[in-house]
Write a protein that holds these residues in place. Structure first.
Motif, mmCIF file in Angstrom:
data_model
loop_
_atom_site.group_PDB
_atom_site.id
_atom_site.type_symbol
_atom_site.label_atom_id
_atom_site.label_comp_id
_atom_site.label_asym_id
_atom_site.label_seq_id
_atom_site.Cartn_x
_atom_site.Cartn_y
_atom_site.Cartn_z
ATOM 1 N N UNK A 250 -8.411 -5.576 5.641
ATOM 2 C CA UNK A 250 -9.797 -5.360 5.222
ATOM 3 C C UNK A 250 -9.900 -4.174 4.261
ATOM 4 N N UNK A 251 -9.026 -3.197 4.442
ATOM 5 C CA UNK A 251 -9.030 -2.028 3.563
ATOM 6 C C UNK A 251 -8.330 -2.292 2.233
ATOM 7 N N UNK A 252 -7.607 -3.410 2.142
ATOM 8 C CA UNK A 252 -6.975 -3.751 0.874
ATOM 9 C C UNK A 252 -5.491 -4.025 0.916
ATOM 10 N N UNK A 253 -4.859 -3.868 2.073
ATOM 11 C CA UNK A 253 -3.422 -4.169 2.158
ATOM 12 C C UNK A 253 -3.188 -5.652 1.879
ATOM 13 N N UNK A 254 -2.165 -5.963 1.084
ATOM 14 C CA UNK A 254 -1.820 -7.356 0.807
ATOM 15 C C UNK A 254 -1.136 -7.997 2.000
ATOM 16 N N UNK A 255 -0.354 -7.192 2.733
ATOM 17 C CA UNK A 255 0.400 -7.707 3.883
ATOM 18 C C UNK A 255 0.382 -6.667 4.992
ATOM 19 N N UNK A 256 0.123 -7.121 6.222
ATOM 20 C CA UNK A 256 0.228 -6.261 7.389
ATOM 21 C C UNK A 256 1.482 -6.610 8.168
ATOM 22 N N UNK A 257 2.225 -5.610 8.596
ATOM 23 C CA UNK A 257 3.494 -5.810 9.292
ATOM 24 C C UNK A 257 3.438 -5.161 10.660
ATOM 25 N N UNK A 258 3.642 -5.953 11.702
ATOM 26 C CA UNK A 258 3.687 -5.422 13.059
ATOM 27 C C UNK A 258 5.108 -4.922 13.327
ATOM 28 N N UNK A 259 5.257 -3.596 13.317
ATOM 29 C CA UNK A 259 6.604 -3.021 13.441
ATOM 30 C C UNK A 259 7.197 -3.216 14.837
ATOM 31 N N UNK B 244 1.539 -2.672 4.735
ATOM 32 C CA UNK B 244 1.196 -1.633 5.698
ATOM 33 C C UNK B 244 1.663 -2.011 7.096
ATOM 34 N N UNK B 245 2.142 -1.025 7.848
ATOM 35 C CA UNK B 245 2.607 -1.277 9.212
ATOM 36 C C UNK B 245 1.582 -0.821 10.231
ATOM 37 N N UNK C 93 -6.239 3.763 -1.875
ATOM 38 C CA UNK C 93 -5.906 4.378 -3.164
ATOM 39 C C UNK C 93 -4.785 3.611 -3.868
ATOM 40 N N UNK C 94 -3.796 3.158 -3.097
ATOM 41 C CA UNK C 94 -2.694 2.399 -3.694
ATOM 42 C C UNK C 94 -3.194 1.081 -4.265
ATOM 43 N N UNK C 95 -4.092 0.430 -3.540
ATOM 44 C CA UNK C 95 -4.661 -0.823 -4.034
ATOM 45 C C UNK C 95 -5.498 -0.578 -5.284
ATOM 46 N N UNK C 96 -6.280 0.485 -5.282
ATOM 47 C CA UNK C 96 -7.099 0.882 -6.441
ATOM 48 C C UNK C 96 -6.218 1.134 -7.671
ATOM 49 N N UNK C 97 -5.002 1.652 -7.422
ATOM 50 C CA UNK C 97 -4.079 1.948 -8.520
ATOM 51 C C UNK C 97 -3.325 0.716 -9.006
ATOM 52 N N UNK C 98 -3.504 -0.438 -8.336
ATOM 53 C CA UNK C 98 -2.874 -1.672 -8.790
ATOM 54 C C UNK C 98 -1.540 -1.980 -8.171
ATOM 55 N N UNK C 99 -1.189 -1.282 -7.098
ATOM 56 C CA UNK C 99 0.088 -1.550 -6.428
ATOM 57 C C UNK C 99 -0.034 -2.754 -5.506
#
Length: 331
Positions: free
Chosen positions: A188-197, A175-176, A165-171
């Motif tokens: 794959x779901x649209x996160x620009x960056x994945x962060x391994x916490x 994501x962690x 939804x955040x990606x759909x809204x243009x943000x």
């Protein structure tokens, strides 16, 4: 009709299949032939007796999420007719009956037409988590295009919907997650960056992705100590969204950074009949987003039937699931 009921609160073994009376449709309600449901953490808490303020009277039929076919409509219902495929989070809590049965009586305001491009099982995975994510991001967080948002628990029920939804809204979406597998799913779901916490501290990824300034919005779906990390990750005058705030925290950092904290507890609108229509309205928007191809449920490959509800609850409590756990009505 057949139903899985509980006659006492307790561990997953309390479920038992019984024959109970088929409910009679009431004004403003529809009767749904249940095809599928899904498990949410709140369902396990209700079953365990941990949330008496939300719990239905015993014996009870649990589970809020439902997908199925309307078989009868009560007087005053104009937006649904027999044969319509619907989905919603419509019961299983105080004053309502749940989805773990052949038929479910539901307030029509809590429902929407099922997305045409989803199966019943896929549709049943969405209501509670998608309403929670939508209300958090847009009603509370006022998320806008171009903002940087950090979403915790990328492959959790609410987290995986919030990413889309955040990606759909243009943000710009960060994501962690705790593993490469989960972060791959996040992208794959649209996160620009994945962060391994587990590999990067909050200060490490703040410096790397925000020049140390922090994120405009942080969405915490975990709670506990992670809420403190969310305060740390938010920018000055930023916003923190939470769905798990049953804990004690030092809020001085909110003052020091001028933060806003918003808590979403979507079940309150199910308990308040005057606000139920807001859920139906959100679900209609969710269905449109799904049909546009902008949102899809992440479903754990281990699926269950209604006769296996005890196993489904055990699996939920094992915390091994990725995405949602769904149950298909096998009766």
């Amino acid at each position: 009709m057949k139903a899985q009921i509980i006659q006492s609160f307790g561990d997953p073994s309390v479920f038992e299949r019984k024959e109970i009376p088929k409910p009679e449709v009431q004004p403003g309600q529809v009767l749904i032939q249940v095809k599928a449901t899904s498990v949410n953490p709140i369902d396990t808490k209700v079953r365990g007796g941990a949330v008496p303020a939300l719990s239905p009277e015993l014996p009870a039929v649990l589970h809020g999420d439902v997908a199925g076919i309307v078989t009868e409509v009560g007087t005053g219902v104009t937006n649904f007719k027999p044969g319509d495929e619907v989905f919603g989070c419509a019961g299983g809590f105080k004053g309502t009956s749940g989805a773990l049965a052949e038929f479910m009586l539901a307030d029509a305001q809590l429902l929407a037409h099922k997305p045409k491009n989803l199966s019943m099982e896929e549709a049943a995975a969405l209501p509670l988590v998608s309403i929670t994510a939508w209300e958090s991001l847009f009603t509370r967080g006022q998320l806008k295009a171009g903002q940087k948002i950090l979403i915790h628990a990328a492959t959790g029920g609410v987290g995986h919907v919030a990413i889309q939804l955040a990606k759909w809204a243009g943000a710009q979406v960060f994501a962690t997650g705790s593993s490469k597998e989960k972060l791959d799913i996040a992208t794959q779901l649209g996160a620009d960056v994945g962060i391994n916490y587990r590999e990067e501290s909050v200060q490490d990824y703040l410096q790397k992705y925000t020049d140390g300034k922090g994120f405009d919005i942080v969405f915490d779906t975990v709670g506990g100590e992670n809420l403190d990390r969310s305060f740390e990750a938010a920018a000055i005058n930023g916003t923190v969204l939470s769905i798990a705030t049953r804990s004690t925290h030092d809020l001085s950092i909110l003052h020091a950074k001028g933060l806003s904290l918003h808590v979403t507890f979507m079940l309150l609108k199910i308990l308040d009949k005057d606000q139920r229509k807001l859920h139906g309205e959100i679900l209609s928007k969710i269905a449109e987003t799904v049909e546009e191809g902008k949102l899809r449920p992440l479903i754990d490959p281990t699926t269950f039937t209604f006769d296996e509800v005890s196993k489904a609850h055990q699996y939920m409590e094992s915390q091994k699931a990725i995405g949602k756990i769904v149950l298909k009505n096998n009766w």
